[in-house]
Write a protein that holds these residues in place. Structure first.
Motif, PDB file in Angstrom:
ATOM      1  N   VAL A  80       0.988  -1.208  -0.051  1.00 32.85           N
ATOM      2  CA  VAL A  80       0.014   0.037  -0.171  1.00 32.85           C
ATOM      3  C   VAL A  80       0.918   1.313   0.014  1.00 32.85           C
ATOM      4  O   VAL A  80       1.774   1.213   0.599  1.00 32.85           O
ATOM      5  CB  VAL A  80      -0.946  -0.121   1.259  1.00 32.85           C
ATOM      6  CG1 VAL A  80      -1.867  -1.210   0.897  1.00 32.85           C
ATOM      7  CG2 VAL A  80      -0.222  -0.179   2.516  1.00 32.85           C
ATOM      8  N   ASP A  82      -0.336   4.566   0.666  1.00 36.43           N
ATOM      9  CA  ASP A  82      -0.679   5.571   1.862  1.00 36.43           C
ATOM     10  C   ASP A  82      -0.022   5.294   2.903  1.00 36.43           C
ATOM     11  O   ASP A  82       0.095   4.075   3.650  1.00 36.43           O
ATOM     12  CB  ASP A  82      -2.339   5.523   1.956  1.00 36.43           C
ATOM     13  CG  ASP A  82      -2.760   6.381   3.086  1.00 36.43           C
ATOM     14  OD1 ASP A  82      -2.585   7.565   2.656  1.00 36.43           O
ATOM     15  OD2 ASP A  82      -2.676   5.949   4.345  1.00 36.43           O
ATOM     16  N   GLY A  85      -2.218   4.021   6.119  1.00 39.09           N
ATOM     17  CA  GLY A  85      -2.493   2.765   5.963  1.00 39.09           C
ATOM     18  C   GLY A  85      -1.629   1.510   6.242  1.00 39.09           C
ATOM     19  O   GLY A  85      -1.738   0.876   6.687  1.00 39.09           O
ATOM     20  N   ARG A  86      -0.206   2.056   5.774  1.00 36.98           N
ATOM     21  CA  ARG A  86       0.843   1.033   6.105  1.00 36.98           C
ATOM     22  C   ARG A  86       1.280   0.861   7.189  1.00 36.98           C
ATOM     23  O   ARG A  86       1.591  -0.254   7.927  1.00 36.98           O
ATOM     24  CB  ARG A  86       1.952   1.792   5.095  1.00 36.98           C
ATOM     25  CG  ARG A  86       3.095   0.811   4.929  1.00 36.98           C
ATOM     26  CD  ARG A  86       4.476   1.162   4.228  1.00 36.98           C
ATOM     27  NE  ARG A  86       3.829   1.893   2.841  1.00 36.98           N
ATOM     28  CZ  ARG A  86       4.201   3.039   2.550  1.00 36.98           C
ATOM     29  NH1 ARG A  86       4.680   3.818   3.567  1.00 36.98           N
ATOM     30  NH2 ARG A  86       3.748   3.704   1.449  1.00 36.98           N
ATOM     31  N   THR A 167      -6.404   3.376   2.862  1.00 34.91           N
ATOM     32  CA  THR A 167      -5.653   3.652   1.614  1.00 34.91           C
ATOM     33  C   THR A 167      -6.396   4.463   0.578  1.00 34.91           C
ATOM     34  O   THR A 167      -5.532   5.023  -0.379  1.00 34.91           O
ATOM     35  CB  THR A 167      -4.920   2.449   1.254  1.00 34.91           C
ATOM     36  OG1 THR A 167      -5.869   1.486   0.865  1.00 34.91           O
ATOM     37  CG2 THR A 167      -3.930   1.978   2.346  1.00 34.91           C
TER      38      THR A 167
END
Length: 231
Positions: A80, A82, A85-86, A167
């Motif tokens: 991912v 973002d 998000g990660r 994300t």
């Protein structure tokens, strides 16, 4: 790593993640297709039900399915783009690893214990009364671990569903389905661990189904994305 090489590696990660996620879904479908309706009140009927099926293979398939999901989501978490998000995905990784470890221990103990008991009873090496006593003891020993594994699996998948939703790289409808399914799985499992009156394992089944559909959608999306040009 050069940009072209990095993108090729990312595509490979996407493809592997998708394939492994779908492999887990197929293994779960295989187990459920063979499982049938397990008797609940008659222990001898349970042993007969177990003995009529490739029980050890089914339990091994269930463990491999959850291991496949760990690999899939660990891979997805590294692809991912973002940052938020990660980070959330990395938080979910140890939770899911612990959950699958507990699940594997539970399935191994339950599968081997009840499987051997069923085989001995069917072969006449174990009297009916002793077989029932052994089955009841196994139920007590693995019951708490089983419910705990369900709660932890739901929690780990809830974190990953939230990460993928943040994300904005996946279908929001699909991610919301995963979030609702996984959160329900976690809350239902937690309620079972807490022994809330009137609740049985069937309460989590609709949420497990929703989460499985979500994983299927994520797997297909990852494979399709691995063949698309970078955007």
């Amino acid at each position: 790593m050069k940009p072209v090489a990095a993108e090729r590696f990312r595509r490979l990660q996407l493809r592997i993640g998708g394939i492994v996620a779908l492999t887990g879904v197929v293994l779960i479908a295989f187990v459920n297709a063979l499982l049938g309706n397990v008797p609940r009140t008659d222990y001898l009927a349970v042993l007969e039900h177990v003995n009529e099926r490739p029980w050890f293979v089914m339990r091994l398939a269930g463990i491999l399915a959850m291991l496949a999901w760990v690999v899939a989501f660990s891979t997805v978490g590294r692809t991912v783009r973002d940052p938020l998000g990660r980070v959330v995905a990395r938080m979910g990784e140890p939770v899911l690893i612990v959950a699958v470890a507990v699940f594997a221990v539970d399935y191994a103990h339950d599968g081997f214990g009840i499987g051997v008991t069923a085989e001995r009873w069917a072969a006449g090496d174990l009297a009916a009364g002793n077989a029932v006593a052994d089955a009841r003891m196994l139920e007590v020993l693995v019951g708490a671990t089983s419910m705990l594994s369900q709660a932890l699996l739901g929690l780990g998948l809830t974190i990953y569903a939230a990460a993928l939703l943040l994300t904005r790289e996946f279908s929001r409808i699909l991610c919301w389905l995963g979030l609702i399914g996984a959160a329900g799985w976690f809350l239902g499992g937690a309620a079972l661990v807490a022994r809330v009156d009137g609740l049985r394992f069937e309460v989590v089944l609709p949420f497990i189904g929703a989460a499985t559909i979500w994983v299927t959608g994520i797997g297909i999306t990852l494979i399709r994305r691995s063949f698309q040009p970078d955007r």
